[in-house]
Scaffold this motif. Sequence first.
Motif, mmCIF file in Angstrom:
data_model
loop_
_atom_site.group_PDB
_atom_site.id
_atom_site.type_symbol
_atom_site.label_atom_id
_atom_site.label_comp_id
_atom_site.label_asym_id
_atom_site.label_seq_id
_atom_site.Cartn_x
_atom_site.Cartn_y
_atom_site.Cartn_z
ATOM 1 N N LYS A 98 4.521 -0.795 -2.531
ATOM 2 C CA LYS A 98 5.757 -1.135 -3.574
ATOM 3 C C LYS A 98 4.928 -1.604 -4.635
ATOM 4 C CE LYS A 98 8.246 -1.953 0.279
ATOM 5 N NZ LYS A 98 7.812 -1.985 1.672
ATOM 6 N N CYS A 99 3.671 -2.122 -4.607
ATOM 7 C CA CYS A 99 3.222 -2.475 -5.945
ATOM 8 C C CYS A 99 2.723 -1.244 -6.849
ATOM 9 C CB CYS A 99 1.623 -2.884 -5.474
ATOM 10 S SG CYS A 99 1.721 -4.747 -5.232
ATOM 11 N N SER A 100 2.500 0.088 -6.106
ATOM 12 C CA SER A 100 2.285 1.296 -6.820
ATOM 13 C C SER A 100 3.800 1.585 -7.276
ATOM 14 C CB SER A 100 1.828 2.154 -5.977
ATOM 15 O OG SER A 100 1.574 3.288 -6.671
ATOM 16 N N PHE A 101 4.728 1.599 -6.492
ATOM 17 C CA PHE A 101 6.255 2.030 -6.860
ATOM 18 C C PHE A 101 6.341 1.137 -7.991
ATOM 19 C CE2 PHE A 101 10.881 2.212 -6.461
ATOM 20 C CZ PHE A 101 10.812 3.548 -6.346
ATOM 21 N N TYR A 102 6.078 -0.318 -8.227
ATOM 22 C CA TYR A 102 6.395 -0.998 -9.261
ATOM 23 C C TYR A 102 5.819 -0.366 -10.814
ATOM 24 C CZ TYR A 102 5.726 -5.057 -12.302
ATOM 25 O OH TYR A 102 5.736 -5.955 -13.487
ATOM 26 N N GLY A 103 4.489 -0.095 -10.467
ATOM 27 C CA GLY A 103 3.908 0.618 -11.540
ATOM 28 C C GLY A 103 4.714 1.636 -12.257
ATOM 29 N N MET A 104 5.146 2.505 -11.112
ATOM 30 C CA MET A 104 6.062 3.696 -11.675
ATOM 31 C C MET A 104 7.445 3.131 -12.356
ATOM 32 S SD MET A 104 6.747 6.738 -9.360
ATOM 33 C CE MET A 104 8.052 6.102 -8.421
ATOM 34 N N LEU A 105 7.826 2.132 -11.627
ATOM 35 C CA LEU A 105 9.323 1.413 -12.319
ATOM 36 C C LEU A 105 9.066 1.433 -13.701
ATOM 37 C CD1 LEU A 105 10.845 -0.748 -9.876
ATOM 38 C CD2 LEU A 105 11.773 1.237 -10.891
ATOM 39 N N ARG A 106 7.912 0.753 -14.167
ATOM 40 C CA ARG A 106 7.507 0.099 -15.541
ATOM 41 C C ARG A 106 7.646 1.349 -16.584
ATOM 42 N NH1 ARG A 106 9.139 -4.546 -16.306
ATOM 43 N NH2 ARG A 106 8.081 -6.134 -15.012
ATOM 44 N N PHE A 107 7.041 2.663 -16.298
ATOM 45 C CA PHE A 107 7.105 3.869 -16.922
ATOM 46 C C PHE A 107 8.610 4.416 -16.879
ATOM 47 C CE2 PHE A 107 2.496 3.624 -15.932
ATOM 48 C CZ PHE A 107 2.179 3.913 -17.263
ATOM 49 N N TYR A 108 9.449 4.149 -15.574
ATOM 50 C CA TYR A 108 10.490 4.720 -15.483
ATOM 51 C C TYR A 108 11.356 4.005 -16.680
ATOM 52 C CZ TYR A 108 15.476 5.538 -13.520
ATOM 53 O OH TYR A 108 16.506 5.653 -13.436
ATOM 54 N N ALA A 159 2.107 5.306 -3.661
ATOM 55 C CA ALA A 159 3.313 4.689 -3.133
ATOM 56 C C ALA A 159 3.722 5.660 -1.900
ATOM 57 C CB ALA A 159 4.476 4.790 -4.226
ATOM 58 N N GLY A 160 2.889 6.517 -1.447
ATOM 59 C CA GLY A 160 3.205 7.265 -0.157
ATOM 60 C C GLY A 160 4.396 8.220 -0.230
ATOM 61 N N LEU A 161 4.858 8.820 -1.432
ATOM 62 C CA LEU A 161 6.042 9.738 -1.717
ATOM 63 C C LEU A 161 5.252 11.103 -0.938
ATOM 64 C CD1 LEU A 161 7.660 8.856 -4.588
ATOM 65 C CD2 LEU A 161 8.438 8.299 -2.482
ATOM 66 N N ALA A 162 6.100 11.751 -0.028
ATOM 67 C CA ALA A 162 5.730 12.962 0.154
ATOM 68 C C ALA A 162 5.888 13.989 -0.972
ATOM 69 C CB ALA A 162 6.582 13.683 1.473
ATOM 70 N N PRO A 163 5.048 15.114 -0.905
ATOM 71 C CA PRO A 163 4.196 15.655 -0.151
ATOM 72 C C PRO A 163 2.693 15.214 -0.317
ATOM 73 C CG PRO A 163 4.534 17.247 -2.025
ATOM 74 C CD PRO A 163 5.428 15.961 -2.345
ATOM 75 N N MET A 164 2.498 14.128 -1.090
ATOM 76 C CA MET A 164 1.234 13.405 -1.339
ATOM 77 C C MET A 164 0.821 12.430 -0.303
ATOM 78 S SD MET A 164 2.984 13.977 -4.381
ATOM 79 C CE MET A 164 3.475 12.686 -5.104
ATOM 80 N N HIS A 165 1.362 12.224 0.678
ATOM 81 C CA HIS A 165 1.647 11.267 1.608
ATOM 82 C C HIS A 165 0.421 11.356 2.728
ATOM 83 C CE1 HIS A 165 3.510 14.286 3.797
ATOM 84 N NE2 HIS A 165 3.104 13.584 4.936
#
Lengths: 502, 221
Positions: A255-265, A225-231
């Motif tokens: 956003k698709c990757s962020f969506y994957g994370m949201l499901r776990f959230y 999802a491009g979050l720092a520091p892994m960006h």
Amino acid sequence: MLKLLLALPLVTGSLCLLCLFVKKGRAAEFLNLLSVGLCFVISILLLSDITRSGPRCDFNGLIYVDTLGGFFLCLTLMVSLAVSIYSISYMRQAVEKAEIDKHLCHYYLLLNLFVFTMMMVTTTGNLGVIWISIEGTTLVSAFLVGFYNEKNSLEAAWKYLIICTVGITFALFGTVLFYYASLHIPFELRSTLNWFEMTRFADRLDPRLTKLAFVFILLGYGTKAGLAPMHTWLPDAHSQAPTPMSALLSGVLLKCSFYGMLRFYIIASKCLGTAYLNNLLLTFGVISLVIATFFILIQKDIKRLLAYSSLENMGIIAAGVGFGGLLGIYGALFHILNHALVKSLMFFVSGNLSVKYHTKSMKDIRGAVGIMPITGAGLLLGSFALAGVPPFNMFMSEIAILSAGFSSGKVLVSCIFLVSLVIVFAGILRHTTAMAFNAPPQGVERGEAGTWAILACLLLLGPIILLGVCIPDFLDNILNQSVSIIIGEKVSWTKEGLTLMK
Amino acid sequence: MEGLIKEAYLIDKLAVCMLGVVMLMSLCSRLVTLVYVYAFQSLLLASIAFFASYTPHAHHLIWMVYLIITVKVVVIPYVFLRIIETLTIKKEVEPYVSQLASPLVASGLVILAYYSQQYVLQLHEGVVFSHCLSISIAVILIGFFLMITRKKAVTQMVGLMTMENGIFLCAMVLTSGMPMIIELGVSFDVLMGILIMGIFVFRIRETFASIDTSKLNSLRG
């Protein structure tokens, strides 16, 4: 309807392969446009159906769409449609200038596969399949990033492939740990990785393992999802890919990757409460925001500028979920939509400019408004929106997130957030106004980009301006339903609150 | 129950062997050896899957044995060897961290993995395969370490595959296997990933006349 939707890109992909054998690039263009357009219409119908009559489930939960998934599905297809329209102009001139040694059909084949994998992410109900599809997006899009086959684009593609695959490997470990956390629950209840079933027994998961699992998930999907520091892959991949692909990578893939994370959230928040998760998200979000701010100020390359702005916006979105509460999550989802629209527009504009001026370096692009009136206007309006100037849509979502921040009592973080936004505002407008005005360099002729490119820009400009003025009822309804899926209680009419604030 | 304890005992021992083999990877200085060690490590993984398939609710793991043997013991090492052969890569591994320090770091990672399990998570009570979580965390960490400290693209890929093996170990032993469709999908993705990386290795070699990834450094800032 859902099965048809998922089958369409695959069918079109194989037809593109056929076109490759008979060397008919134009036919592939047409087919692709038709198929993506059709998909977009179907997804809109599907979403409106879901908001009225509830989620769709098929194949034992392998296919499952609720409002949140449908929202991301429509978003994906909307940007894909704009990209398909834009690609016609952009890729034709790339072929004419012999920038690419491959046939157009390769491009459309990969584009269709890429869209398909992203659709899989949003339409599945299974956490394992989400992982498989997100890894699939990396594998397919690596070819698109390295499409020009030059030194720089190969370097970017290799970095993208390796960093994202490692990241996503951590996410797989996180998924396994989530499954492990449900091990003490009787087998008949837990023998599944469907998130809609996992939310039911989420409060019985082992909390220590769930914590560990979510950290791995955040690291993994956060990388993609491009979050720092892994960006570190992000600016390279976004600047080296063909411009329509940059729009797709930045507009929806993140956003698709962020969506994957949201499901776990959603699952983890039922088990752990939101405090721990929100702090994690907030930390990563604010780090991304601050790092992006510095890089935006010193950028020289227009596409890298936009890439770092994507990093900044993913930071805003993560922080929005991290601030939590109704307004924070509503703002984050709304920001996801806004950013997809605006960033695609900006990439299209930057593509037009770099074709015209034969450079991506911002100091050589001058006087865009005089040279290309429509593109220039798009550049100005888009950058106003991107910087968060008041009447535009991104201002609305940013203010929602900011007010969620202050009302959640995290004053220090909210202040850092605010200061970063102000700096980004100045940084982006300084770069873009210099490009839009000033005297154009010698030897650049007046003239617009191709018709299809202009059409794509105009199609995106409409909603950008509209959403700043008002949020339509159906969109508000969709967002409200999505928020209630995330926080687990029913909400409605959030936009009233937003309008009052305005 | 008696039988189960015997299998659990065997699995624990095999997992320890696997950890030993992974530690060995940090010592390897020749690429071909590294690939063979990887294949052997996957074979151990397959035998763990075989014994794990006798635990309750895990009969489908027997299919994993076939899958691992085809994909991880045969196909992927073959692809690696082909790449090494066709590109006539100079045989050395070329680490950023010296050949002496690598095993030390790897041992440190193992201790870290055990520490995190016993003292941070405190999971040891009542868990049958207590070694396996630590071992899989250790394998993942060592794989990651191999990835980031080696210059050659192929070595990075072997590191990545080692990480994947650690996760498979965790998935099979601790959760008695994920649902079959997921395992299939994951294996497919892994295989495709390796093939695609292989394609890129060839392209990089064509363009840069080398597969030393430390030369991929023109994009900055």
